[in-house]
Enzyme design. Structure first.
Site, mmCIF file in Angstrom:
data_model
loop_
_atom_site.group_PDB
_atom_site.id
_atom_site.type_symbol
_atom_site.label_atom_id
_atom_site.label_comp_id
_atom_site.label_asym_id
_atom_site.label_seq_id
_atom_site.Cartn_x
_atom_site.Cartn_y
_atom_site.Cartn_z
ATOM 1 N N LYS A 50 0.856 -1.187 0.000
ATOM 2 C CA LYS A 50 0.000 0.000 0.000
ATOM 3 C C LYS A 50 0.892 1.237 0.000
ATOM 4 O O LYS A 50 1.854 1.323 0.770
ATOM 5 C CB LYS A 50 -0.897 -0.001 1.235
ATOM 6 N N SER A 101 -9.121 2.524 3.297
ATOM 7 C CA SER A 101 -8.269 3.150 2.310
ATOM 8 C C SER A 101 -7.279 2.203 1.642
ATOM 9 O O SER A 101 -6.554 2.615 0.727
ATOM 10 C CB SER A 101 -7.476 4.296 2.975
ATOM 11 N N SER A 159 -9.662 0.791 7.609
ATOM 12 C CA SER A 159 -9.085 0.824 6.262
ATOM 13 C C SER A 159 -8.509 -0.493 5.763
ATOM 14 O O SER A 159 -8.166 -0.608 4.588
ATOM 15 C CB SER A 159 -8.009 1.913 6.184
#
Length: 458
Positions: free
Chosen positions: A55, A131, A155
């Site tokens: 990520k 996210s 997230s």
């Protein structure tokens, strides 16, 4: 890999082929490394050469881009290697690229001006969740079997639920943020992975867990490897009523009740639990934390030689920044007091339970454009209200520090995944792994694949 029937180079090439086949449709990977076939890593760790994606926020890879899904950080490279990345490499994971996220990870949706829209492999018109958007979409679509995520209010668990994956947010302190993010978000933000199986989740815990010098505290280590946790009777608190303003869809309530039925048949004691905290308290915490975080962007912009304006920050995030700059320092104690009250309230309400069973999300994956930070007509307060409502079962456990995992136990009538969340006592990932493993055996999900999957014939 262990039998030497396949090599890390072959796996890297397969991941590249998978990326080239499906990423144009889902936009999950913002950067597949040009030198992916030659990245260093261990071939002897538990993951011994498995392809992995990072990520693009949180743990940093020295010399690689780290752009946080934001135009403000465009072209920025990390100067330090995080302990998380070091341990991942020692464990055999080969980092082949970076995945998308909404700007600064503000929302639970999967779109930003910097990265574009990341689409859900189960339905391209639906959000992958955020996210950790790209990591979830990439694993769900079969580009890689495991990818990193970060969770400051859901997230990891939101995209896990939306994309039909296993998504664990570990206890505060279980995964070190060293050397420069030991207490990110005042302890609300933790990093881990998204994957497809409890086996891989448990193995990743064994690989990534442990303190590092300079960490704010050391959490009690497990008595044995997570994958070897034995069984035993537990007392379970089951949530079938809303904990916030958003209504819970009937199919999701039914999934939680069915999960509780399976656990009761396994010999556990099941009891309904009422909302353990006041939603207004969490709304105060989530809004305050965002305002404080964005108010600190001045130093970042100065270091990058850039300005904070509508060319570098998305509309809603820009409003969060401006509000944060206008708030007096005296607001901080009120935010910390609200967080303390949540911890006390939840601790009292759940003290007699070993495990909690809740919905992950109150609804199916949302359509793109809902509550997006790119929307010029969406006010920051509206976004924070939506956050408190939609993630009513999630952010509270970032505040308390408890471990919680979303499991893809059931599909809804449209075939979209339903995530059921299992929450443990602080520091007790071991029991969480055991319950997750038992549910995986009772309600197998590994054979379910989204319509857009690299292994599909069509």
């Amino acid at each position: 890999m262990r039998r030497r029937e396949v090599t890390p180079l072959e796996l890297a090439r397969l991941a590249r082929e998978a990326h080239d086949r499906v990423n144009p449709a889902i936009n999950a990977v913002v950067d597949f490394y040009e030198d992916a076939e030659s990245v260093p890593g261990s071939d002897t760790g538990p993951f011994c050469g498995v392809p992995f994606l990072r990520k693009d926020s949180g743990p940093s890879e020295a010399g690689r881009l780290l752009e946080h899904g934001s135009r403000l950080h465009s072209g920025s490279r990390a100067s330090v290697e995080s302990v998380f990345i070091e341990r991942a490499k020692v464990g055999g994971l080969r980092i082949l690229g970076r995945t998308t996220l909404p700007g600064f990870g503000t929302t639970g949706l999967s779109e930003s001006l910097a990265c574009g829209i990341t689409r859900n492999p189960w339905n391209l018109e639906r959000t992958a969740g955020g996210s950790s958007s790209g990591s979830a979409a990439a694993v769900a679509a079969g580009i890689v079997p495991i990818a990193s995520g970060g969770d400051g209010g859901g997230s990891i668990r939101i995209p896990a639920a939306n994309c039909g994956l296993v998504g664990l947010n570990p206890s505060r302190g279980r995964i070190s943020g060293a050397p420069n993010r030991q207490d990110a978000g005042c302890g609300k933000i933790r990093n881990f992975v998204l994957c497809r199986s409890v086996r891989d989740m448990a193995t990743a815990l064994d690989v990534l867990s442990g303190p590092h010098p300079g960490d704010p505290f050391e959490i009690t280590p497990p008595q044995r490897p997570y994958a070897e946790e034995p069984a035993g009777q537990l007392r379970l608190g089951v949530a079938t009523s809303p904990w916030g303003d958003a209504k819970v869809e009937p199919e999701i309530v039914a999934a939680v009740k069915t999960t509780a039925m399976y656990l009761e048949e396994m010999g556990h004691v099941v009891e309904e639990i009422r909302p353990p905290y006041a939603s207004a308290d969490y709304r105060k915490v989530v809004g305050g934390m965002f305002h404080m975080a964005f108010a600190s962007l001045d130093a970042t912009a100065h270091a990058l030689g850039r300005e904070i304006n509508d060319q570098t920050i998305e509309p809603v995030n820009l409003e969060l920044y401006r509000i944060g700059k206008s708030l007096p320092l005296s607001c901080a104690p009120k935010i910390f007091e609200a967080a303390r009250k949540i911890r006390a309230d939840v601790g009292e309400a759940t003290k007699d339970f070993d495990i909690l069973v809740t919905p992950t999300m109150p609804c199916a994956p949302l359509l793109h454009g809902t509550y997006s930070t790119t929307n010029e007509h969406l006010a920051a307060d509206q976004l924070m209200d939506a956050d408190a409502a939609l993630y009513q079962y999630l952010g509270v456990f970032n505040v308390t520090g408890q471990p919680s995992v979303s499991l893809p136990l059931f599909p809804n009538a449209e075939g979209l995944p339903i995530g059921v969340q299992i929450v443990g006592r602080f520091g007790d990932e071991a029991t969480l792994v055991r319950v997750a493993r038992d549910l995986e055996e009772a309600i197998p999900w590994l054979s379910r694949r989204p319509p857009l999957f690299v292994g599909n014939d069509t």
